[in-house]
Design an enzyme around this catalytic site. Structure first.
Site, PDB file in Angstrom:
ATOM      1  N   CYS A   7     -12.147 -11.148  17.289  1.00  0.00           N
ATOM      2  CA  CYS A   7     -11.871  -9.731  17.527  1.00  0.00           C
ATOM      3  C   CYS A   7     -13.060  -9.154  18.283  1.00  0.00           C
ATOM      4  O   CYS A   7     -14.209  -9.456  17.961  1.00  0.00           O
ATOM      5  CB  CYS A   7     -11.702  -9.014  16.188  1.00  0.00           C
TER       6      CYS A   7
ATOM      7  N   GLN B   1       0.849  -1.191   0.000  1.00  0.00           N
ATOM      8  CA  GLN B   1       0.000   0.000   0.000  1.00  0.00           C
ATOM      9  C   GLN B   1       0.890   1.248   0.000  1.00  0.00           C
ATOM     10  O   GLN B   1       1.707   1.437   0.898  1.00  0.00           O
ATOM     11  CB  GLN B   1      -0.944   0.022   1.200  1.00  0.00           C
TER      12      GLN B   1
ATOM     13  N   TYR C 194      -7.904  10.958   3.707  1.00  0.00           N
ATOM     14  CA  TYR C 194      -6.454  11.140   3.554  1.00  0.00           C
ATOM     15  C   TYR C 194      -6.192  12.107   2.395  1.00  0.00           C
ATOM     16  O   TYR C 194      -7.114  12.603   1.757  1.00  0.00           O
ATOM     17  CB  TYR C 194      -5.773   9.794   3.346  1.00  0.00           C
TER      18      TYR C 194
ATOM     19  N   ASN D  82     -15.643 -10.869  33.905  1.00  0.00           N
ATOM     20  CA  ASN D  82     -16.406  -9.679  33.523  1.00  0.00           C
ATOM     21  C   ASN D  82     -16.801  -9.653  32.058  1.00  0.00           C
ATOM     22  O   ASN D  82     -17.568  -8.779  31.636  1.00  0.00           O
ATOM     23  CB  ASN D  82     -15.628  -8.411  33.867  1.00  0.00           C
TER      24      ASN D  82
ATOM     25  N   GLU E 118     -12.949 -21.849  39.308  1.00  0.00           N
ATOM     26  CA  GLU E 118     -13.781 -20.665  39.122  1.00  0.00           C
ATOM     27  C   GLU E 118     -14.996 -20.771  40.034  1.00  0.00           C
ATOM     28  O   GLU E 118     -15.695 -21.789  40.048  1.00  0.00           O
ATOM     29  CB  GLU E 118     -14.209 -20.546  37.666  1.00  0.00           C
TER      30      GLU E 118
ATOM     31  N   ALA F 135      -7.900 -13.223  32.587  1.00  0.00           N
ATOM     32  CA  ALA F 135      -6.502 -13.444  32.960  1.00  0.00           C
ATOM     33  C   ALA F 135      -6.256 -14.907  33.318  1.00  0.00           C
ATOM     34  O   ALA F 135      -5.256 -15.498  32.888  1.00  0.00           O
ATOM     35  CB  ALA F 135      -6.119 -12.532  34.118  1.00  0.00           C
TER      36      ALA F 135
ATOM     37  N   CYS G 263     -12.577  -3.688  20.193  1.00  0.00           N
ATOM     38  CA  CYS G 263     -12.257  -2.703  21.229  1.00  0.00           C
ATOM     39  C   CYS G 263     -11.292  -1.643  20.712  1.00  0.00           C
ATOM     40  O   CYS G 263     -11.253  -0.517  21.228  1.00  0.00           O
ATOM     41  CB  CYS G 263     -11.664  -3.400  22.446  1.00  0.00           C
TER      42      CYS G 263
ATOM     43  N   ARG H 292     -15.827  -5.261   9.751  1.00  0.00           N
ATOM     44  CA  ARG H 292     -16.430  -6.223  10.683  1.00  0.00           C
ATOM     45  C   ARG H 292     -17.036  -7.398   9.916  1.00  0.00           C
ATOM     46  O   ARG H 292     -18.189  -7.763  10.119  1.00  0.00           O
ATOM     47  CB  ARG H 292     -17.454  -5.551  11.587  1.00  0.00           C
TER      48      ARG H 292
ATOM     49  N   ARG I  39      -7.854   2.114  -2.410  1.00  0.00           N
ATOM     50  CA  ARG I  39      -8.693   2.170  -1.209  1.00  0.00           C
ATOM     51  C   ARG I  39      -9.646   3.336  -1.419  1.00  0.00           C
ATOM     52  O   ARG I  39      -9.227   4.478  -1.660  1.00  0.00           O
ATOM     53  CB  ARG I  39      -7.812   2.405   0.012  1.00  0.00           C
TER      54      ARG I  39
END
Length: 665
Positions: A365, A109, A182, A442, A434, A415, A368, A319, A230
């Protein structure tokens, strides 16, 4: 499974370049993947090769600059094929040869520059440029307009950059970009382009820069060398630095769909070999960097419009990690190639796993943007929140343990699960205890809103991974200090999470956010949320979707002031959604009491009464490390991870667990 998704694995082509399947790796900023001379460093080589090894048919690198004189960039920043061409070719050739070993193709690119949207941490002291003297996106600066001579110089540099890419073994190039606002897109959009020469005015004039870039590359590299673009169909700009939200009625100040489709036709007529389609602009950058608050496959309708207007292949990202959605888009003619960006950060083996039918093994994914856009924005480094090895494939490669240890992990949150996974891969014998009936910590309450579904997908992925690795998982199994002492572990990891902070409001129907999210408490019609951080804003949005009347009360002057997502595309969109969805927010205020069905809110203008049959506390969490403190003087190998050590985000829980578990000997 391969038969089910057969269309996704058909061969296809861009110009003369044959692709073994319909998957492309979307270009993502390669910050940290270049060296001081503009070549690819070892991290960059390993990063791209890993995605080719994972089955991706076409790798498109992140942005590389062709010009460092007119728009200046600090080195090392990203690879640059024109800075030291001999060195670039030497390092890039190693990359392309390895990519080709997996029968994958790779496009470089090439960027003409960022113009008014250069992220300040990457801009340094260099003056920003643009088509016209227009405001910078982030800074209180006016950009310097490019001269015609500078435009011509950048065009020539594109030709040189593409020529060096071809010599280095790249199968084609992608031009960055008439997309996302851009520099080339700034020329294409009338709001930004106020020129009165041949590069301004009519649509054809505003596209002249992009056309000349294409002509120069074809001249230097030959007509058969693929050049893709793009391309953003629509800008979603309400005003300078103000973007529109999904479903919002507004007057487009940037590129509207009608002009976007006409421009796509012209660009295809000029000779671009494929269009890589999305929408958005940095003034509305939650479109081009979509957070979890955007629906999956959000670019599909726009890609379909372009696909019906041009006779070249269309690439669609945004997505697209759900294979059912990708298959539907392909089969319905919305696009020719499915582009995966962040999903390939999260799992470089996505394509091979899908081909083998191992969909449960694909690490999701969670959108976030903490490890990718957030770290690019703040630290000029590309990584991934859920995959600590992304862009560090060699340095973070797991090494077998010299001897097997029995390791007790107390807590099955993120974790604890990550530590168990890594330990098992290294040959240790971890066991997870657990206290609840489900792994994920969470992630479970956090994933209850529809827009956070991938949190639950990540929890399910961990459960699947631990099962596949044969890790002993004990649910509904609380551990105390005595049980841990008697367990006979060689090492103990305490990952006991955190407890919600609470306030005292006598007589109030007051509950922690998790209790409402998990359905332990049913919220009434009128809800006051104490706390305008990430949890407070997300639960408010979730309740508003249920047609509740919601008021957020925040002590600080604005929402999302201290624990917002690192990436502004996420935090800016969430902050904008609060008023757009009709959620009242009272800032610089405090809930001081409750009486007669109302919360008493102390503000600078006096006390307000806000009707509330439910009051939710979302004011943060405190580490739960009681067990660790009891055991610390006794156990020689004891580790504290996750929120129990420091309340943070999912990324740091995973990264810290990976770091510790990868080094237990």
């Amino acid at each position: 499974m391969r038969d089910k998704y057969a269309s996704l694995f058909e061969e296809t082509a861009i110009g003369t370049c044959r692709l073994k399947n319909r998957f492309a790796m979307a270009p993502m900023g390669p910050l940290g993947l270049g060296d001081a001379e503009g070549g690819f460093n070892q991290r960059g080589i390993d990063y791209y090769v890993e995605r080719a090894r994972g089955g991706t048919g076409l790798i498109i690198t992140g942005v590389t600059f062709v010009d460092n004189r007119i728009e200046q960039h600090d080195m090392p920043s990203v690879p640059c094929s024109t800075h030291n061409s001999v060195h670039f070719i030497r390092t890039a050739r190693e990359l392309t040869e390895k990519i080709h070993a997996y029968d994958s193709k790779i496009f470089l690119q090439l960027s003409g520059g960022f113009g008014r949207v250069t992220i300040p941490t990457n801009l340094g002291e260099h003056p920003p440029v643009a088509p016209s003297p227009i405001p910078h996106r982030w800074l209180d600066k006016t950009c310097r307009p490019l001269t015609r001579e500078e435009i011509h110089e950048i065009v020539v540099q594109f030709g040189k950059g593409a020529f060096h890419a071809k010599r280095a073994g790249f199968d084609g190039v992608q031009i960055h970009a008439v997309h996302e606002g851009y520099l080339l897109d700034q020329f294409a959009i009338a709001l930004f382009n106020q020129r009165d020469d041949e590069y301004g005015g009519s649509l054809e004039n505003r596209l002249r820069f992009a056309r000349e870039v294409l002509m120069e590359i074809k001249r230097t590299c030959g007509a058969d060398f693929p050049v893709t673009l793009r391309y953003s169909v629509k800008s979603f700009i309400k005003d300078w630095r103000v973007g529109a939200l999904p479903g919002e009625a507004f007057s487009e100040k940037g590129k509207d769909v009608a002009e976007g489709i006409e421009a796509a036709r012209l660009l295809a007529q000029y000779g671009y070999d494929a269009l890589d389609v999305d929408v958005g602009c940095y003034d509305a950058w939650w479109w081009n960097h979509p957070p979890m608050y955007q629906e999956k496959g959000l670019y599909i309708p726009y890609a379909k419009m372009v696909r019906e207007a041009v006779d070249v292949p269309v690439i669609c990202a945004g997505r697209m990690d759900d294979p059912e959605l990708a298959l539907k888009a392909l089969n319905e003619g919305a696009c020719d190639i499915i582009s995966l960006g962040r999903p390939l950060l999260a799992d470089p083996e996505y394509v091979n796993k899908l081909a083998a039918g191992h969909t449960a093994a694909i690490r999701p994914c969670i959108s976030c943007q903490e490890g990718c856009m957030g770290r690019i924005q703040e630290y000029s480094a590309l990584n991934c929140a859920v995959n600590p090895q992304a862009c560090r494939e060699r340095s973070e490669r797991l090494v077998p343990a010299p001897r097997q240890k029995r390791i007790l992990i107390v807590g099955g949150g993120v974790a604890g699960c990550e530590a168990a996974r890594v330990l098992a891969l290294r040959g240790h014998e971890p066991a997870v205890y657990e206290k609840t009936d489900r792994l994920g910590g969470n992630l479970i309450p956090g994933g209850m809103p529809s827009f956070k579904e991938d949190d639950h997908a990540l929890a399910a992925w961990y459960a699947h991974q631990l099962k596949q690795l044969g890790v002993a998982v004990h649910l509904n199994a609380a551990m105390d200090a005595e049980a841990i002492r008697n367990w006979g572990a060689d090492a103990v990891i305490v990952a006991t999470g955190s407890n919600p902070k609470m306030v005292t409001l006598e007589g109030a129907p007051l509950y922690p956010a998790a209790d409402v999210l998990l359905g332990r408490v049913k919220a009434g019609q009128d809800v006051v949320v104490i706390g305008g951080g990430l949890v407070g804003c997300e639960i408010a949005l979730w309740l508003r979707e249920q047609q509740k009347t919601v008021t957020i009360v925040e002590t600080l002057p604005k929402l999302l002031a201290i624990n917002a997502p690192l990436c502004h595309a996420n935090s800016d969109m969430l902050a904008a959604l609060i008023p757009f969805k009709g959620i009242d927010a009272i800032t610089s205020a405090k809930v001081t009491g409750y009486e007669d069905g109302s919360a008493l809110v102390e503000t600078a203008d006096g006390t307000r009464r806000v009707k509330a049959d439910t009051v939710i506390a979302a004011i943060g969490y405190l580490p739960e490390n009681t067990l660790y403190q009891k055991l610390r003087p006794e156990l020689p190998e004891l580790y504290l991870l996750g929120d129990a050590r420091r309340v943070a985000n999912i990324m740091y829980a995973i990264w810290d667990a990976y770091e510790v578990a990868s080094h237990i000997q």
